[in-house]
Design a protein around this motif. Structure first.
Motif, PDB file in Angstrom:
ATOM      1  N   LEU A  85       0.775  -1.295   0.140  1.00 34.90           N
ATOM      2  CA  LEU A  85       0.041  -0.176  -0.100  1.00 34.90           C
ATOM      3  C   LEU A  85       0.860   1.111   0.029  1.00 34.90           C
ATOM      4  O   LEU A  85       0.440   2.150  -0.894  1.00 34.90           O
ATOM      5  CB  LEU A  85      -1.028  -0.132   0.984  1.00 34.90           C
ATOM      6  N   ASP A 120       2.190   1.692  -3.663  1.00 30.94           N
ATOM      7  CA  ASP A 120       1.166   1.855  -4.306  1.00 30.94           C
ATOM      8  C   ASP A 120       1.266   0.485  -5.328  1.00 30.94           C
ATOM      9  O   ASP A 120       1.252   0.809  -6.662  1.00 30.94           O
ATOM     10  CB  ASP A 120       1.528   2.971  -5.257  1.00 30.94           C
ATOM     11  N   LYS A 133      -2.585  -2.689  -5.026  1.00 32.00           N
ATOM     12  CA  LYS A 133      -2.866  -2.157  -3.895  1.00 32.00           C
ATOM     13  C   LYS A 133      -4.259  -3.107  -3.158  1.00 32.00           C
ATOM     14  O   LYS A 133      -4.230  -3.376  -2.236  1.00 32.00           O
ATOM     15  CB  LYS A 133      -3.548  -0.786  -3.934  1.00 32.00           C
TER      16      LYS A 133
END
Length: 709
Positions: A214, A217, A686
């Motif tokens: 996360l 990305d 993600k």
């Protein structure tokens, strides 16, 4: 007087640690909510008090001081301790091999421990926030600069750094705890260790890896990551099948340790091949494509000029272009079976099309594709206000191309300084270093109040944290660009032996103060180096020579790792205390709270690496770290046990919770490989991070169910 760090180059605290500040609040809230939820679940299941007070001696309270509680876990105090004030106090002070419970006085006064918990709750809440913040800032400002320097200046392959340095820095404490648990309790110690190892492995491989995905990305999932994840998959299968056989002997120990060494060698060879063969081949292909593009453009221009002119011009220009292409074009190496295999094994993300490039926090697409980390500090750091232009950065990178793994720089005429000048004499050296140290600490204190973007509660927390900031600066040596301060580095080299001895005494029960030769040798060597730094190192405006900076950075990396372990241990103590007062069973504590607390160092260090553009190093550490912890921890633990007992093998069994851990480790690794390599064509988006978090929630739920049933 030498100049100190310029105010204009200091990044505001609100920007430098924004991520870690927010993470500290979220993590503190998460842990408190999770503790309450697990406590409520265990109370509802009726297992919290199932054991009863097995140590209660009827009405004979006078003999309880003779009972030895050191062999019992502190988590069992409300189940096993005698039902009187003195027995409860003795249990709280002597459980866990005599270590006792954190804040054991809460069980020894006339006030109930529940009342004490309510009184101390706000202070413990603030202490938790500070510990989470210090974990993040220690990884950001003291732990990662050395790794950043090894990767950028020394050309240390990022994947190999994740397998070796980062895995060692994150996992040394876990391995030590595993060895201690196995040797102190030959019958059941390995079960507690396996539960903690599998719980930590799932947390790191699922939660920490998800946060890295996360933060970046999304990350590439090609040959290199598949290789690293496969190593954890094979580890889970080997350890599960071996322990299921019922015995662990010298052959098993050799198998575990040899597998990790082979894995580390494979990563190193693949990284070297990637830099030495794959990248030049890609560059040659790009050059060939550029020559073809220029040839096509020239043909189109010639056609537009008219047939007559085209016939004349094309004859001459085409010959020139052909000869130029033959002269300038880099030959593309042929790809055989071995080359194809090595390329797949070492492939990171070789796509160069704009639509396939990745962007995210701290990640620039060009840097990620070229496997170059994003430097946060220094003259080219993205956090430096007066950052050089991108073309200047490319020129600097080109200057480093004298060798992909060039460890030493040119210029033997100046061994201590790469730029800048040392002090003129000893008197000015001491004066300048003292001034630089004072100004460094003064600036650190002043920026807390001068940063207008910081809210008042942030400033209050930074004031509480400031003593630890000073202690870390005075013990961790950082010779890296963007962090270098001559006075601070000299002081840290001189004081670090005292901190290291204190760390070994408080965390490992090794008292170097009572072994003067070892302590004084360490102190004398560091003090001598500190004196040389004072006299011969460049001022704050200069850069220390790589000859000198490399060993100092490695030493600072070790000291920073001890700080992370010390902070993480204090975090576990607080969480363990909450687990005790909330009456959470020992098995659930090991599976949840202790596994989470022991993994906070990995979370902090790996996410910091991802935010700095070293997502490859971070992802490798998410899987190489657990591989290191399990294989090396079990190998060294049972090896020490067999040496102590004189036996050739040890009998082992698997509990349902440990078996559940191995099952979900396999599910986690297989799903990552399948989704990343096959479904999403070599990329983990993600959305996979959220999927992995959900998978971990299912693992916790099923593990709790299996444990209680």
């Amino acid at each position: 007087m030498e100049t100190h760090t310029k105010e204009s180059t200091r990044v505001p605290l609100s920007k430098r640690h924004r991520f870690h500040h927010q993470a500290a609040y979220y993590l503190t809230a998460f842990f408190l909510v999770a503790l309450i939820a697990v406590s409520a679940f265990s109370q509802y299941s009726g297992n919290a008090s199932g054991l009863g007070r097995l140590l209660e001696n009827d009405d004979n309270a006078g003999d309880e001081q003779d009972v030895d509680f050191s062999s019992y876990s502190c988590n069992e105090i409300l189940d096993l301790a005698p039902n009187n004030q003195q027995g409860l106090c003795d249990f709280a002070k002597t459980c866990n091999q005599g270590e006792g419970i954190f804040l054991s006085f809460t069980f020894c006064s006339g006030i109930s421990y529940k009342v004490w918990t309510m009184i101390l709750g706000p202070f413990l809440f603030i202490w938790l926030i500070l510990l989470f913040r210090m974990l993040g800032s220690t990884a950001e400002d003291y732990f990662s600069p050395s790794l950043e320097m090894f990767s950028t200046k020394l050309g240390l392959p990022p994947r190999f750094a994740g397998v070796s340095l980062l895995a060692l820095g994150n996992g040394a404490a876990d391995v030590s705890a595993t060895i201690n648990a196995i040797t102190t309790d030959p019958q059941n110690g390995y079960l507690l260790s396996l539960g903690a190892l599998t719980g930590s492995c799932m947390f790191i491989g699922a939660v920490v890896a998800s946060v890295v995905i996360l933060a970046a990305d999304g990350v590439p999932c090609r040959g290199a990551l598949v290789r690293d994840v496969s190593a954890l998959l094979i580890t889970a299968i080997i350890v599960w099948s071996t322990i299921s056989s019922g015995v662990i002997g010298h052959g098993t120990i050799t198998l575990f340790s040899s597998f990790y060494i082979i894995y580390m060698v494979i990563v190193l060879i693949a990284d070297v091949y990637h830099r030495a063969v794959v990248l030049p081949r890609l560059e040659a292909k790009r050059n060939e494509a550029e020559v073809a593009r220029q040839r096509q453009a020239s043909i189109r221009v010639n056609e537009a000029a008219g047939d007559a002119f085209n016939n004349i011009a094309s004859t001459g220009e085409q010959g020139e272009e052909t000869s130029g292409a033959n002269t300038n074009q880099v030959p593309v190496p042929s790809e055989g079976v071995f080359s194809t295999f090595m390329t797949a094994l070492s492939n990171y993300d070789n796509t160069t099309s704009p639509e396939d490039q990745q962007e995210g926090w701290g990640v620039e697409s060009d840097d990620l594709v070229n496997e170059r980390p994003v430097v946060l500090h220094g003259s080219n750091g993205v956090l430096t206000p007066e950052r050089r232009q991108h073309h200047a950065s490319n020129e600097d990178d080109a200057d480093l191309s004298g060798g992909n793994y060039a460890v030493l720089e040119d210029g033997l005429d100046n061994i201590c300084t790469e730029s800048g000048s040392p002090a003129r004499n000893w008197t000015s050296a001491w004066r300048d270093n003292l001034y630089e140290l004072q100004m460094q600490l003064h600036d650190d204190w002043k920026e807390i109040f001068n940063d207008e973007d910081l809210p008042m509660y942030e400033k209050a927390l930074l004031v509480f944290e400031f003593p630890f900031t000073v202690f870390r600066k005075l013990t961790v040596s950082i010779p890296c660009e963007g962090h270098y301060s001559r006075g601070t580095m000299a002081a840290s080299l001189a004081i670090s032996p005292i901190w290291f001895a204190f760390y070994l005494w408080s965390e490992r029960e090794i008292n170097l103060f009572w072994n003067p030769p070892y302590f004084f040798i360490h102190f004398a060597v560091c003090a001598l180096i500190a004196v040389c730094v004072v006299r011969y190192a460049p001022s704050n405006d200069g850069v220390l020579s790589l000859y000198i900076a490399t060993p100092i950075a490695l030493y600072g990396f070790v000291i920073a790792a001890t700080w992370i372990d010390w902070i993480a241990d204090k975090l576990v103590l607080v969480l363990d205390f909450f687990g005790v007062v909330l009456h959470i069973p020992k098995s659930i504590m090991g599976l949840t709270v202790l596994a989470w607390g022991n993994s906070m160092a990995d979370l902090s260090a790996n996410v910091t690496m991802a935010r700095k553009g070293l997502a490859n190093m971070a992802m490798t550490a998410c899987f190489a770290g657990p591989v290191f912890n399990i294989l090396i921890g079990i190998s060294f633990g049972f090896s020490s046990l067999l040496v102590e007992t004189g036996e050739h093998e040890a009998a082992v069994v698997l509990t349902p919770s440990v078996r559940m851990g191995f099952i979900f480790m396999i599910i986690n690794t297989v799903s990552l490989i399948f989704i990343g390599a096959f479904i999403n064509n070599g990329r983990l988006p993600k959305s996979f991070g959220y999927f992995n978090l959900a998978l971990y929630a299912v693992y916790i739920g099923l593990s709790l169910f299996v444990t209680f049933t």
